[in-house]
Write a protein that holds these residues in place. Structure first.
Motif, PDB file in Angstrom:
ATOM      1  N   GLU A 195      57.569  18.418  47.518  1.00  0.00           N
ATOM      2  CA  GLU A 195      56.679  19.488  46.624  1.00  0.00           C
ATOM      3  C   GLU A 195      56.282  20.823  47.287  1.00  0.00           C
ATOM      4  OE1 GLU A 195      53.334  17.019  45.443  1.00  0.00           O
ATOM      5  OE2 GLU A 195      54.289  16.073  43.718  1.00  0.00           O
ATOM      6  N   ALA A 196      56.259  20.567  48.417  1.00  0.00           N
ATOM      7  CA  ALA A 196      55.931  21.702  49.448  1.00  0.00           C
ATOM      8  C   ALA A 196      57.073  22.941  49.313  1.00  0.00           C
ATOM      9  CB  ALA A 196      55.428  21.307  50.907  1.00  0.00           C
ATOM     10  N   SER A 197      58.208  22.349  49.311  1.00  0.00           N
ATOM     11  CA  SER A 197      59.443  23.135  49.226  1.00  0.00           C
ATOM     12  C   SER A 197      59.599  23.920  48.099  1.00  0.00           C
ATOM     13  CB  SER A 197      60.676  22.483  49.497  1.00  0.00           C
ATOM     14  OG  SER A 197      60.735  21.468  48.475  1.00  0.00           O
ATOM     15  N   ARG A 198      58.905  23.386  46.914  1.00  0.00           N
ATOM     16  CA  ARG A 198      58.897  24.247  45.479  1.00  0.00           C
ATOM     17  C   ARG A 198      57.658  25.064  45.460  1.00  0.00           C
ATOM     18  NH1 ARG A 198      58.049  19.585  41.763  1.00  0.00           N
ATOM     19  NH2 ARG A 198      58.429  21.298  40.458  1.00  0.00           N
ATOM     20  N   VAL A 199      56.970  25.477  46.529  1.00  0.00           N
ATOM     21  CA  VAL A 199      55.705  26.197  46.188  1.00  0.00           C
ATOM     22  C   VAL A 199      55.997  27.557  45.840  1.00  0.00           C
ATOM     23  CG1 VAL A 199      53.486  27.045  47.406  1.00  0.00           C
ATOM     24  CG2 VAL A 199      54.219  24.672  47.290  1.00  0.00           C
ATOM     25  N   HIS A 200      55.336  28.193  44.895  1.00  0.00           N
ATOM     26  CA  HIS A 200      55.600  29.791  44.558  1.00  0.00           C
ATOM     27  C   HIS A 200      54.884  30.445  45.794  1.00  0.00           C
ATOM     28  CE1 HIS A 200      55.469  33.556  42.718  1.00  0.00           C
ATOM     29  NE2 HIS A 200      56.323  33.181  41.562  1.00  0.00           N
ATOM     30  N   GLY A 201      55.492  31.765  46.168  1.00  0.00           N
ATOM     31  CA  GLY A 201      55.037  32.392  47.363  1.00  0.00           C
ATOM     32  C   GLY A 201      53.656  33.361  46.919  1.00  0.00           C
ATOM     33  N   ARG A 202      53.363  33.359  45.701  1.00  0.00           N
ATOM     34  CA  ARG A 202      52.099  33.964  45.125  1.00  0.00           C
ATOM     35  C   ARG A 202      51.166  33.223  44.727  1.00  0.00           C
ATOM     36  NH1 ARG A 202      54.002  39.377  42.139  1.00  0.00           N
ATOM     37  NH2 ARG A 202      55.098  37.899  41.223  1.00  0.00           N
ATOM     38  N   VAL A 203      49.881  33.822  44.567  1.00  0.00           N
ATOM     39  CA  VAL A 203      48.771  33.058  44.000  1.00  0.00           C
ATOM     40  C   VAL A 203      48.610  33.380  42.483  1.00  0.00           C
ATOM     41  CG1 VAL A 203      46.254  32.548  43.921  1.00  0.00           C
ATOM     42  CG2 VAL A 203      47.667  32.851  46.064  1.00  0.00           C
ATOM     43  N   PHE A 204      48.627  32.350  41.635  1.00  0.00           N
ATOM     44  CA  PHE A 204      48.169  32.695  40.149  1.00  0.00           C
ATOM     45  C   PHE A 204      46.917  32.950  40.017  1.00  0.00           C
ATOM     46  CE2 PHE A 204      47.746  31.840  35.733  1.00  0.00           C
ATOM     47  CZ  PHE A 204      48.514  32.434  35.147  1.00  0.00           C
ATOM     48  N   GLU A 205      46.343  34.115  39.367  1.00  0.00           N
ATOM     49  CA  GLU A 205      44.998  34.270  39.051  1.00  0.00           C
ATOM     50  C   GLU A 205      44.800  34.215  37.604  1.00  0.00           C
ATOM     51  OE1 GLU A 205      42.556  34.346  40.983  1.00  0.00           O
ATOM     52  OE2 GLU A 205      43.551  34.967  43.305  1.00  0.00           O
ATOM     53  N   PRO A 206      44.147  33.281  37.176  1.00  0.00           N
ATOM     54  CA  PRO A 206      43.946  33.308  35.463  1.00  0.00           C
ATOM     55  C   PRO A 206      42.899  34.357  35.244  1.00  0.00           C
ATOM     56  CG  PRO A 206      42.735  31.437  36.656  1.00  0.00           C
ATOM     57  CD  PRO A 206      43.535  31.987  37.779  1.00  0.00           C
ATOM     58  N   ASP A 207      43.115  34.731  33.953  1.00  0.00           N
ATOM     59  CA  ASP A 207      41.988  36.033  33.613  1.00  0.00           C
ATOM     60  C   ASP A 207      40.636  35.507  33.518  1.00  0.00           C
ATOM     61  OD1 ASP A 207      42.637  34.786  31.111  1.00  0.00           O
ATOM     62  OD2 ASP A 207      42.693  36.100  30.123  1.00  0.00           O
ATOM     63  N   THR A 208      40.334  34.211  33.116  1.00  0.00           N
ATOM     64  CA  THR A 208      39.058  33.732  33.008  1.00  0.00           C
ATOM     65  C   THR A 208      38.910  32.376  33.656  1.00  0.00           C
ATOM     66  OG1 THR A 208      39.602  32.484  31.166  1.00  0.00           O
ATOM     67  CG2 THR A 208      38.598  34.691  30.500  1.00  0.00           C
ATOM     68  N   ILE A 209      37.689  32.526  34.547  1.00  0.00           N
ATOM     69  CA  ILE A 209      37.498  31.220  35.318  1.00  0.00           C
ATOM     70  C   ILE A 209      36.176  30.710  35.254  1.00  0.00           C
ATOM     71  CG2 ILE A 209      36.835  32.657  37.236  1.00  0.00           C
ATOM     72  CD1 ILE A 209      38.661  30.987  39.038  1.00  0.00           C
ATOM     73  N   GLN A 210      36.007  29.640  35.703  1.00  0.00           N
ATOM     74  CA  GLN A 210      34.614  28.841  35.774  1.00  0.00           C
ATOM     75  C   GLN A 210      33.772  29.601  36.866  1.00  0.00           C
ATOM     76  OE1 GLN A 210      34.034  24.625  34.684  1.00  0.00           O
ATOM     77  NE2 GLN A 210      32.865  24.419  36.650  1.00  0.00           N
ATOM     78  N   LEU A 211      32.417  30.376  36.440  1.00  0.00           N
ATOM     79  CA  LEU A 211      31.683  30.705  37.656  1.00  0.00           C
ATOM     80  C   LEU A 211      30.271  30.012  37.631  1.00  0.00           C
ATOM     81  CD1 LEU A 211      32.142  34.351  36.345  1.00  0.00           C
ATOM     82  CD2 LEU A 211      33.346  33.284  38.279  1.00  0.00           C
ATOM     83  N   SER A 212      30.360  29.445  39.019  1.00  0.00           N
ATOM     84  CA  SER A 212      29.255  28.636  39.315  1.00  0.00           C
ATOM     85  C   SER A 212      28.189  29.452  40.448  1.00  0.00           C
ATOM     86  CB  SER A 212      29.475  27.317  39.764  1.00  0.00           C
ATOM     87  OG  SER A 212      30.329  26.525  38.911  1.00  0.00           O
ATOM     88  N   GLU A 213      26.826  29.122  40.149  1.00  0.00           N
ATOM     89  CA  GLU A 213      25.820  29.890  41.134  1.00  0.00           C
ATOM     90  C   GLU A 213      24.425  29.282  41.073  1.00  0.00           C
ATOM     91  OE1 GLU A 213      24.386  34.179  42.759  1.00  0.00           O
ATOM     92  OE2 GLU A 213      25.558  34.018  40.923  1.00  0.00           O
ATOM     93  N   ASN A 214      23.797  28.687  41.608  1.00  0.00           N
ATOM     94  CA  ASN A 214      22.530  28.189  41.698  1.00  0.00           C
ATOM     95  C   ASN A 214      22.288  27.009  40.773  1.00  0.00           C
ATOM     96  OD1 ASN A 214      21.515  29.926  43.807  1.00  0.00           O
ATOM     97  ND2 ASN A 214      21.135  31.553  42.222  1.00  0.00           N
ATOM     98  N   GLY A 215      23.452  26.211  40.622  1.00  0.00           N
ATOM     99  CA  GLY A 215      23.518  24.962  39.647  1.00  0.00           C
ATOM    100  C   GLY A 215      23.874  25.379  38.153  1.00  0.00           C
TER     101      GLY A 215
END
Length: 230
Positions: free
Chosen positions: A151-171
Motif C-alpha cells: 500500500e505504501a508504494s501507491r501513496v500519492h505524493g501530495r496531501v488532499f485537503e477537504p474544503d470543510t473539516i471538523q474543528l475541535s477546541e476546548n471540548g
C-alpha cells in the motif's frame, strides 16, 4: 513659524522615512494579496474511497498563529492512496490516534477539496514517533511508513485537503472551513500579520518624524510662533 533644518540630520531622516513608509506599504500590499487569495475559489477536485485500517496519525500544525493537531488518515480510492486530514484539534498536547486493524476499517470517505504540496521539515520540527502515530510534518512519504509495503508504494505524493473539516477546541466540536484548503499555502504569516507589520512600520515612521521635529524645537530651530530669542 520658523524652521531651520539641520542638513545632514534632515537627509538621513528623509531617507529613513522613505524606507519605513515603503516597508509599511509593501506589508499592506502583501496583506491585500493574501486576503484576495483567501477569497478566491480554488479548483476543487473530489476523492471517494475507504479509510485504510490503522492508518490514523496525529500531525502537529501551526495554523494562523495557533498550535493545533490534525487527525490524518489514508484513503484508498482504488487507484491510489491519499493522505487527508479529517479533524483539526486546537491544543498543545498531542491527542492519541486510533491505531490497529480495527481503526477505520470499512469507513467510506468522500469529499471535495484540493491537493497541497507537503511542507518540509525545519530546524524547529519535533521528532516523529511512528510507533505512536505522532508526527511533526505532514509528508505522505513519511506517513507511508504506517502502511504495509504494497500500500505504501501507491501513496500519492501530495496531501488532499477537504474544503470543510471538523474543528475541535476546548471540548467543543463543529464543522467549518479547512484553513489549509485555500490557494494560499503560507500558514506562518496570515494576512493579519502583514497588516500588523504595516501598522508597525508606519508607526515607526510617525515616531521618527515626531522625534525629528521635537529635536529641532529643542535646539531652537523650529518655532511655531514668532517671538524673541531672549
Amino acid at each position: 513659524m520658523s524652521f531651520r533644518p539641520m542638513p545632514v540630520l534632515t537627509l538621513f531622516t528623509v531617507l529613513s522615512l522613505a524606507l519605513l513608509v515603503w516597508l509599511g506599504n509593501w506589508q499592506y500590499d502583501r496583506f491585500l494579496e493574501k486576503m484576495a487569495l483567501d477569497k478566491s475559489e480554488p479548483e476543487w477536485t473530489v476523492i471517494d474511497g475507504t479509510v485504510v485500517p490503522g492508518s490514523e496519525a496525529m500531525v502537529y500544525s501551526y495554523i494562523d498563529a495557533a498550535a493545533a493537531w490534525r487527525r490524518i488518515v489514508a484513503i484508498d480510492t482504488g487507484e491510489e492512496i491519499v493522505f487527508t486530514p479529517t479533524e483539526v484539534i486546537y491544543q498543545v498536547e498531542p491527542p492519541q490516534p486510533c491505531q490497529g486493524p480495527e481503526c477505520g476499517a470499512g469507513l467510506r470517505f468522500a469529499a471535495r477539496g484540493l491537493y497541497q504540496v507537503p511542507r518540509g521539515r525545519n530546524a524547529f520540527s519535533g521528532t516523529d514517533s511512528p510507533e505512536t502515530g505522532i508526527f511533526y510534518t505532514l509528508d505522505p512519504a513519511v506517513l507511508a511508513t504506517l502502511l504495509p509495503a504494497g500500500e505504501a508504494s501507491r501513496v500519492h505524493g501530495r496531501v488532499f485537503e477537504p474544503d470543510t473539516i471538523q474543528l475541535s477546541e476546548n471540548g467543543r466540536t463543529m464543522v467549518g472551513d479547512n484553513p489549509f484548503a485555500r490557494v494560499r499555502a503560507d500558514f506562518k504569516l496570515p494576512p493579519q500579520r502583514h497588516f500588523g507589520y504595516a501598522i508597525t512600520w508606519w508607526g515607526l515612521a510617525m515616531a521618527l518624524l515626531g522625534v525629528y521635529l521635537a529635536f529641532h524645537h529643542q535646539k531652537g530651530r523650529l518655532r511655531l510662533r514668532k517671538g524673541s530669542d531672549a
